[in-house]
Design a protein around this motif. Sequence first.
Motif, PDB file in Angstrom:
ATOM      1  N   ARG A   1      -7.816   3.485   4.322  1.00 45.34           N
ATOM      2  CA  ARG A   1      -6.871   4.153   3.682  1.00 45.34           C
ATOM      3  C   ARG A   1      -5.590   4.170   3.981  1.00 45.34           C
ATOM      4  N   PHE A   2      -4.947   3.823   3.563  1.00 43.49           N
ATOM      5  CA  PHE A   2      -3.249   4.595   3.754  1.00 43.49           C
ATOM      6  C   PHE A   2      -2.816   4.913   3.468  1.00 43.49           C
ATOM      7  N   GLY A   3      -2.205   5.884   4.644  1.00 42.23           N
ATOM      8  CA  GLY A   3      -1.052   7.259   3.875  1.00 42.23           C
ATOM      9  C   GLY A   3      -1.483   8.386   5.174  1.00 42.23           C
ATOM     10  N   PRO A   4      -1.075   9.687   5.412  1.00 41.29           N
ATOM     11  CA  PRO A   4      -0.941  10.273   6.351  1.00 41.29           C
ATOM     12  C   PRO A   4      -2.573  10.844   6.577  1.00 41.29           C
ATOM     13  N   VAL A   5      -3.297  10.621   8.489  1.00 34.97           N
ATOM     14  CA  VAL A   5      -4.366  11.172   8.682  1.00 34.97           C
ATOM     15  C   VAL A   5      -5.211  12.685   8.600  1.00 34.97           C
ATOM     16  N   PRO A   6      -5.493  12.697   8.052  1.00 33.13           N
ATOM     17  CA  PRO A   6      -6.128  14.057   7.822  1.00 33.13           C
ATOM     18  C   PRO A   6      -6.697  14.602   8.867  1.00 33.13           C
ATOM     19  N   THR A   7      -6.278  15.552   9.442  1.00 28.85           N
ATOM     20  CA  THR A   7      -7.095  16.613  10.346  1.00 28.85           C
ATOM     21  C   THR A   7      -8.065  16.823  10.784  1.00 28.85           C
ATOM     22  N   ARG A   8      -8.661  17.046  11.852  1.00 27.13           N
ATOM     23  CA  ARG A   8     -10.421  16.974  12.139  1.00 27.13           C
ATOM     24  C   ARG A   8     -10.840  18.707  11.115  1.00 27.13           C
TER      25      ARG A   8
ATOM     26  N   CYS B   1       0.801  -1.072   0.417  1.00 26.74           N
ATOM     27  CA  CYS B   1      -0.097  -0.202  -0.359  1.00 26.74           C
ATOM     28  C   CYS B   1       1.026   1.194  -0.223  1.00 26.74           C
ATOM     29  N   GLY B   2       0.831   2.328  -0.514  1.00 30.55           N
ATOM     30  CA  GLY B   2       1.830   2.934  -0.908  1.00 30.55           C
ATOM     31  C   GLY B   2       1.008   4.518  -0.324  1.00 30.55           C
ATOM     32  N   ASP B   3       0.835   5.672  -0.131  1.00 34.71           N
ATOM     33  CA  ASP B   3       0.630   6.906  -0.337  1.00 34.71           C
ATOM     34  C   ASP B   3      -0.330   7.977  -0.614  1.00 34.71           C
ATOM     35  N   PRO B   4      -1.657   8.131  -0.967  1.00 36.90           N
ATOM     36  CA  PRO B   4      -2.639   6.641  -0.258  1.00 36.90           C
ATOM     37  C   PRO B   4      -2.332   5.718  -1.551  1.00 36.90           C
ATOM     38  N   SER B   5      -3.416   4.202  -0.337  1.00 33.89           N
ATOM     39  CA  SER B   5      -4.356   3.517  -1.270  1.00 33.89           C
ATOM     40  C   SER B   5      -5.187   2.947  -0.154  1.00 33.89           C
ATOM     41  N   THR B   6      -6.383   2.822  -0.821  1.00 38.85           N
ATOM     42  CA  THR B   6      -7.147   2.136  -0.176  1.00 38.85           C
ATOM     43  C   THR B   6      -7.300   0.659   0.195  1.00 38.85           C
ATOM     44  N   VAL B   7      -8.271   0.189   1.357  1.00 38.19           N
ATOM     45  CA  VAL B   7      -8.441  -1.043   0.951  1.00 38.19           C
ATOM     46  C   VAL B   7     -10.111  -1.220   1.414  1.00 38.19           C
ATOM     47  N   VAL B   8     -10.427  -2.047   0.345  1.00 39.77           N
ATOM     48  CA  VAL B   8     -12.258  -2.687   0.314  1.00 39.77           C
ATOM     49  C   VAL B   8     -12.002  -3.993   0.906  1.00 39.77           C
TER      50      VAL B   8
END
Length: 324
Positions: free
Chosen positions: A298-305, A236-243
């Motif tokens: 969703r792999f990658g940086p976690v978004p802010t609130r 998984c990259g930045d970002p990558s989605t897993v379903v």
Amino acid sequence: MMLHVPVMLQEVLEALRPWEEQVCVVDGTLGAAGHARAILANCPRCRLVGIDQDPSALDEARLNLAPYGDRVTLIPGNFRDLSTLLPRYEIKVCSAFLFDLGVSSMQIDREERGFSFHGEGPLDMRMDSGTLSRGVTAADIVNSWELGDLIGLFRRYGEDPFAVPIARAIVMHRERYGPLMTTESLVALIRRTLPAPAQRKAGTHPARRIFQALRIAVNDEMEALRETLESLPSFCGDPSTVVFITYHSLEDRLVKQHMKTWAAEGKGLLVTKKPLVPREEEIRENKRSRSAKLRVFRFGPVPTREERRAARRKEGRSGGLPSA
């Protein structure tokens, strides 16, 4: 071509937004390619990698995906072997993964595969039809396992409250009359064993849980799922989605646990705090979808609130998935 209705297709497509950013999507349970075809149609830059251990499914998918030419790569194999299959095709990082863990319609409807408790077929249940590995069949389990092992199997993978009497009836039958070799004979035995009031109250077919347990054991499904979940982050990259789409509590619990662990380790965002379920309209049109649950990570940086709030507002306007 066989009619195939992909489960929760709209929700899968929403999870993959923005579509123009999907460049390599792996469908680890390709089947007849219902999901894959829709992904290719909506994601213009996407290369679709389809994995399936059932040769008949790959043949069907090859026909259904023919219009997309070299955008499609089909791989025979089990998704548990991602770590060896993907490098073989020089695939290092993927923008999305999809796993629909249900038994496909083509497998259930073909009585000779032995998955269905409706009609008669051999007690087989091997997803790969024995082409990739010889493996045990459901008949091997039913006719050779000890009583205690059968009870444990039906309790663990079938969560069947009548595991003990059903296992005892199986052992007694094979001792007195010989092996059980067909789906019809096993269903008849289960019907004779269960009290009539229990069958009326069950709300589902009385053999459903036993068939589920046998299928899971024959295909080593839980261990395969565990191995897949453990290997996924490395692709998984930045970002990558897993379903993931699951169909019983054992699968769903394992997927949920791993996604929560990924989130706790800061690897990304758990998009679906609670699993999505099919809309009532879909259940009416496709009864096999009724037990489905869909989870997204969703792999990658976690978004802010604030970024998450903005995303929720945007998704609310577009009718997309709820965010965590």
